[in-house]
Design an enzyme around this catalytic site. Structure first.
Site, PDB file in Angstrom:
ATOM      1  N   GLY A 150       9.567   0.197   6.923  1.00  0.00           N
ATOM      2  CA  GLY A 150       9.296  -0.896   6.005  1.00  0.00           C
ATOM      3  C   GLY A 150       8.029  -0.614   5.247  1.00  0.00           C
ATOM      4  O   GLY A 150       7.441   0.466   5.371  1.00  0.00           O
ATOM      5  N   LEU A 168       0.830  -1.214   0.000  1.00  0.00           N
ATOM      6  CA  LEU A 168       0.000   0.000   0.000  1.00  0.00           C
ATOM      7  C   LEU A 168       0.859   1.256   0.000  1.00  0.00           C
ATOM      8  O   LEU A 168       0.473   2.289  -0.515  1.00  0.00           O
ATOM      9  CB  LEU A 168      -0.870   0.040   1.260  1.00  0.00           C
ATOM     10  CG  LEU A 168      -1.968  -1.004   1.392  1.00  0.00           C
ATOM     11  CD1 LEU A 168      -2.555  -0.967   2.789  1.00  0.00           C
ATOM     12  CD2 LEU A 168      -3.053  -0.737   0.366  1.00  0.00           C
ATOM     13  N   ASP A 213       3.242  14.534  15.370  1.00  0.00           N
ATOM     14  CA  ASP A 213       3.531  14.430  13.937  1.00  0.00           C
ATOM     15  C   ASP A 213       2.244  14.587  13.143  1.00  0.00           C
ATOM     16  O   ASP A 213       2.008  13.868  12.179  1.00  0.00           O
ATOM     17  CB  ASP A 213       4.212  13.087  13.645  1.00  0.00           C
ATOM     18  CG  ASP A 213       4.947  13.088  12.312  1.00  0.00           C
ATOM     19  OD1 ASP A 213       5.049  14.180  11.709  1.00  0.00           O
ATOM     20  OD2 ASP A 213       5.398  12.020  11.882  1.00  0.00           O
TER      21      ASP A 213
HETATM   22  P1  AMP Z   1       3.047   5.221   7.408  1.00  0.00           P
HETATM   23  O1  AMP Z   1       4.102   4.261   7.795  1.00  0.00           O
HETATM   24  O2  AMP Z   1       1.965   5.292   8.423  1.00  0.00           O
HETATM   25  O3  AMP Z   1       3.606   6.560   7.034  1.00  0.00           O
HETATM   26  O4  AMP Z   1       2.353   4.620   6.102  1.00  0.00           O
HETATM   27  C1  AMP Z   1       2.913   4.701   4.810  1.00  0.00           C
HETATM   28  C2  AMP Z   1       1.805   4.623   3.777  1.00  0.00           C
HETATM   29  O5  AMP Z   1       1.116   3.379   3.880  1.00  0.00           O
HETATM   30  C3  AMP Z   1       0.714   5.694   3.955  1.00  0.00           C
HETATM   31  O6  AMP Z   1       1.024   6.887   3.282  1.00  0.00           O
HETATM   32  C4  AMP Z   1      -0.497   5.012   3.339  1.00  0.00           C
HETATM   33  O7  AMP Z   1      -0.497   5.173   1.936  1.00  0.00           O
HETATM   34  C5  AMP Z   1      -0.284   3.552   3.674  1.00  0.00           C
HETATM   35  N1  AMP Z   1      -0.990   3.166   4.918  1.00  0.00           N
HETATM   36  C6  AMP Z   1      -0.513   3.218   6.191  1.00  0.00           C
HETATM   37  N2  AMP Z   1      -1.420   2.759   7.073  1.00  0.00           N
HETATM   38  C7  AMP Z   1      -2.499   2.409   6.359  1.00  0.00           C
HETATM   39  C8  AMP Z   1      -3.794   1.879   6.710  1.00  0.00           C
HETATM   40  N3  AMP Z   1      -4.112   1.610   7.990  1.00  0.00           N
HETATM   41  N4  AMP Z   1      -4.669   1.646   5.715  1.00  0.00           N
HETATM   42  C9  AMP Z   1      -4.330   1.927   4.415  1.00  0.00           C
HETATM   43  N5  AMP Z   1      -3.141   2.425   4.024  1.00  0.00           N
HETATM   44  C10 AMP Z   1      -2.238   2.667   4.971  1.00  0.00           C
END
Ligand code: AMP
Length: 763
Positions: free
Chosen positions: A502, A496, A614
């Site tokens: 990671g 996603l 953040d």
């Molecule tokens: P993060 O590590 O939270 O910055 O997540 C990186 C990317 O993963 C985000 O910009 C979203 O595109 C995707 N992502 C993170 N958490 C979710 C979630 N719970 N549902 C859908 N996409 C997610």
């Protein structure tokens, strides 16, 4: 190496029954006695505000050229030189290079120690308004900041080549000195160990926090010293396990480790460095390559190795990135189409200099152009970087090492044969509103990439409720309060997005006796296990206690092949990405709704005693266009009982553009500072994903806010009423900002928001 303290080696003293702690203390006392207490050397003032610096200078007489050095309150690891010139104080930022740890002022020369820098500016103005004269007396400079520090017990242990177990005990001891102190010869323990090839001790030093970047008093890195000491195995260990960079240059001469090995005639070190991906023909300040050096000094074996070297086959071939009919503007368009991801790139033919190539790349949502020069129709190079025999090798090298570029190249943009833009794979695939749960894949398999498609949002999975699936009941099953989810019950899907530690994958969680739930799986990759696990676990612990419609839910953690957080799947992914990709699909009504929902979630967070730290649009996810969720609690902290602010002790990567002045200046965080970030997030929403403060650096933003007392401009089309809220959120004094409770209430009671779904709203 001077004689050991107490006249006997550490091994001898331990053997005679002396305790390790006593031996460590004896080194400490010995060094404290030797430290200079001369007032002219005591110009260091730890952390001091600008106002207090002026106060101290005035108190000491404020003569022309009087100076002090203080630790910057704004930028971690940075220092400020405050000088009196014409009876007025002037302040100069002393920058610390992230690559070498060297100190410099503006474009002045780099120095490995602050004492060396001060000595230079004492010797003449050298670009400052006046040379430095009297010190404003403060403290003795910390040994780790000096060019020549002191001989610590760790240096002595290296000198004795102590056995690994005893050496580890020294490093583990709470009284162990800073590992990056240079000794009286100007070398850290790691430098000494590398020069002698003490590989086991090197790994221990690295494990316990020795910096691989620290330079010796002459500006050489640990890898330079391993080459000079003819230690090929050490070179390999440093690059492979300690992240040493073969392209790092020695301060002054610009030699990389390969120059060092060629100069000395050590062909095994040359072979090792080349195997580890070093460029074969780097150039030093006077333009010499290692081959030039080997030839000059007639090191025939080295000449052979360097002449016969064949770089590995490039990962991407030219059709992946070479564009023959693209100009600067078209290149920008192509990069924008690809999402301006960090490292996205293409190579095009220069319109200005036909026959010459230009590398165009994106980083931090900006586009950069680099001329690729060609010498004698044989060598390709960028700026003063290494020479390559073909464009392919040049591109391949910069895919592995940034070496002067803002980041490594990662996402090539293939050339366009037809008129239309190609379907370019985005560097960070994002979920779109239509995506169904992935086809199940066994957990041991890597995620299958899928191409996003776009249909109507009627297929949107509804946010699961606790009663629907039966996953929320049941106590957490680990001591930390986290629910452990069996890897057997989770299947992984496509990626996603990329998180800090990671990738984030789509997945399905089926606990026995319950329906399957679509989930997002946030993974912690192997290389981050040591550095990231605590933060990762902390994020999970914070999220576990939260239950609000506008906050992403955590179902638990899963220890499969990698450690994963199992979270509610928020179908449309990042709100920032969505706005940037579909600016015409969203408008004022959506923006107001999002603003209200974020305030509602933040109000809940405040009531639970958490500060987010953040809050930014990149951390807001979209469940649908009508429902946003706050995510990314990596920086969140609980504020202690009886206190409403949190004080950060360690710096780290701070999103300065979103931070309130008190967070930047004093490291204090509260719901009031979250309110400031909320204002910036609102600004991002209403400006449809613009970068706050454009290209300004963090330091410029601070100046903009503090000195010019200015604020972000009203975004085009943003209602005055909303901009007024933003300005209130950016009140300099934190107590003058609205609370989330007030913001939430404002939205609840405003007739404009009557038909919107905000938790707590009177419907
Ligand atoms: P993060 O590590 O939270 O910055 O997540 C990186 C990317 O993963 C985000 O910009 C979203 O595109 C995707 N992502 C993170 N958490 C979710 C979630 N719970 N549902 C859908 N996409 C997610």
């Amino acid at each position: 190496m001077p004689k050991p303290v107490g006249g006997r080696t550490i091994a001898q003293r331990l053997k005679s029954g002396e305790s390790l702690l006593d031996i460590i203390k004896s080194y400490e006392t010995h060094n404290a006695k030797l430290a200079s207490k001369k007032t002219e050397d005591m110009w260091f003032h730890e952390k001091l505000t600008r106002g207090n610096a002026l106060h101290n200078l005035k108190k000491s007489g404020a003569q022309q050229g009087m100076f002090l050095v203080r630790e910057s309150l704004n930028i971690k690891g940075s220092f400020v030189l405050s000088i009196i010139h014409n009876s007025e104080p002037q302040h100069f930022q002393i920058n610390t290079s992230p690559h070498s740890g060297c100190f410099s002022i503006d474009n002045g020369p780099p120095f490995v120690g602050l004492d060396q820098l001060i000595a230079f500016y004492r010797g003449g103005c050298n670009g400052l308004p006046t040379s430095l004269t009297l010190s404003c007396v403060g403290y003795v400079l910390r040994p780790s900041l000096r060019q020549y520090g002191e001989n610590t017990i760790v240096h002595q242990a290296i000198d004795e080549a102590l056995d690994t177990a005893t050496f580890r005990k020294i490093l583990q001891n709470p009284k162990c000195p800073n590992l990056n102190i240079r000794n009286l010869s100007g070398r850290t323990p790691l430098h000494e160990a590398c020069a002698r090839g003490l590989n086991d001790l090197i790994l221990e030093l690295f494990k316990y926090g020795a910096s691989i970047q620290t330079r010796d008093s002459e500006g050489s890195s640990a890898l330079h010293l391993a080459c000079r000491g003819n230690q090929p195995e050490t070179c390999k260990i440093l690059v492979k396990h300690c992240h040493a960079k073969p392209q790092d240059r020695r301060c002054g001469s610009g030699w990389v480790p390969l120059h060092e090995a060629s100069y000395c005639g050590y062909q095994h070190c040359i072979e090792t460095l080349l195997q580890q991906g070093a460029a074969c023909h780097p150039r030093c300040v006077n333009g010499e390559t290692p081959l030039d050096m080997a030839r000059k000094r007639r090191h025939n074996k080295c000449i052979q190795v360097l002449e016969r070297y064949q770089p590995p086959k490039p990962h991407f071939s030219a059709p992946n990135w070479l564009h023959s009919a693209v100009d600067r503007y078209k290149a920008v368009e192509l990069l924008e189409h690809a999402g301006l991801g960090d490292g996205c790139f293409l190579v095009r033919i220069s319109k200005r200099n036909p026959g010459q190539y230009v590398l165009t790349m994106s980083f931090d949502k900006n586009v950069f152009n680099y001329e690729i020069k060609n010498r004698e129709n044989k060598w390709f190079y960028i700026d003063d970087g290494p020479l390559f025999t073909s464009l392919d090798y040049l591109v391949d090298y910069y895919c592995r090492f940034s070496d002067g570029l803002p980041c490594e190249l990662s996402g090539p943009i293939p050339s366009v044969a037809r008129n239309q833009l190609p379907a370019i794979p985005k560097p960070k695939p994002k979920p779109k509103m239509d995506e169904r749960p992935p086809a199940p894949v066994p957990i041991s398999h890597p995620p299958l990439p899928q191409k996003p498609t776009h249909v109507s949002n009627s297929h949107l999975p509804k946010p699961p409720t606790s009663t629907q699936h039966g996953y929320l009941p049941g106590a957490p099953n680990s001591a930390s309060g986290l629910r452990e989810i069996d890897p057997k019950h989770v299947v992984l899907g496509r990626e996603l997005g990329q998180g800090e530690f990671g990738s984030v994958l789509m997945g399905v969680w089926t606990s026995p006796g319950s329906k399957s739930v679509p989930v997002a799986l946030k993974t912690l990759h192997g290389e981050h296990i040591n550095t990231g696990e605590t933060e990762f676990q902390r994020e999970a612990e914070v999220m576990m206690g939260l239950n609000h419609l506008c906050i992403v839910k955590l179902y638990g953690i899963c220890r499969g092949e990698t450690l994963m957080m199992v979270q509610e799947l928020v179908a449309m992914g990042s709100a920032l990405d969505y706005i940037l990709d579909y600016p015409s699909e969203v408008g004022l009504a959506d923006f107001k709704l999002w603003g209200a929902q974020i305030a509602s979630g933040m109000n809940y967070l405040e009531e639970k005693g958490f500060v987010h730290r953040d809050l930014a649009l990149r951390n807001i996810l979209l469940a649908s266009k009508q429902l946003v969720k706050i995510s990314d609690f990596g920086l969140s902290r609980a504020v202690g009982a009886g206190s409403n602010y949190y004080k950060a002790s360690a710096g780290g990567r701070w999103p300065v553009k979103w931070y309130a002045p008190e967070s930047i200046n004093y490291g204090t965080f509260s719901s009031n500072s979250d309110v400031w970030s909320y204002g910036v997030t609102l600004w991002e929403i209403f400006s449809k994903g613009d970068q706050p403060y454009g290209n300004m650096t963090g330091a410029q933003v601070i100046q903009y806010i503090e000195d010019s007392k200015r604020r972000l401009q009203q975004p085009e089309g943003c209602p005055d009423k909303v901009y007024k809220i933003m300005l209130q959120c950016w009140a300099y004094k934190d107590s003058e900002r609205p609370t989330f409770r007030r913001l939430h209430h404002k939205f609840r009671s405003d007739p404009e928001y009557f038909n919107i779904k905000v938790p707590g709203h009177k419907e």
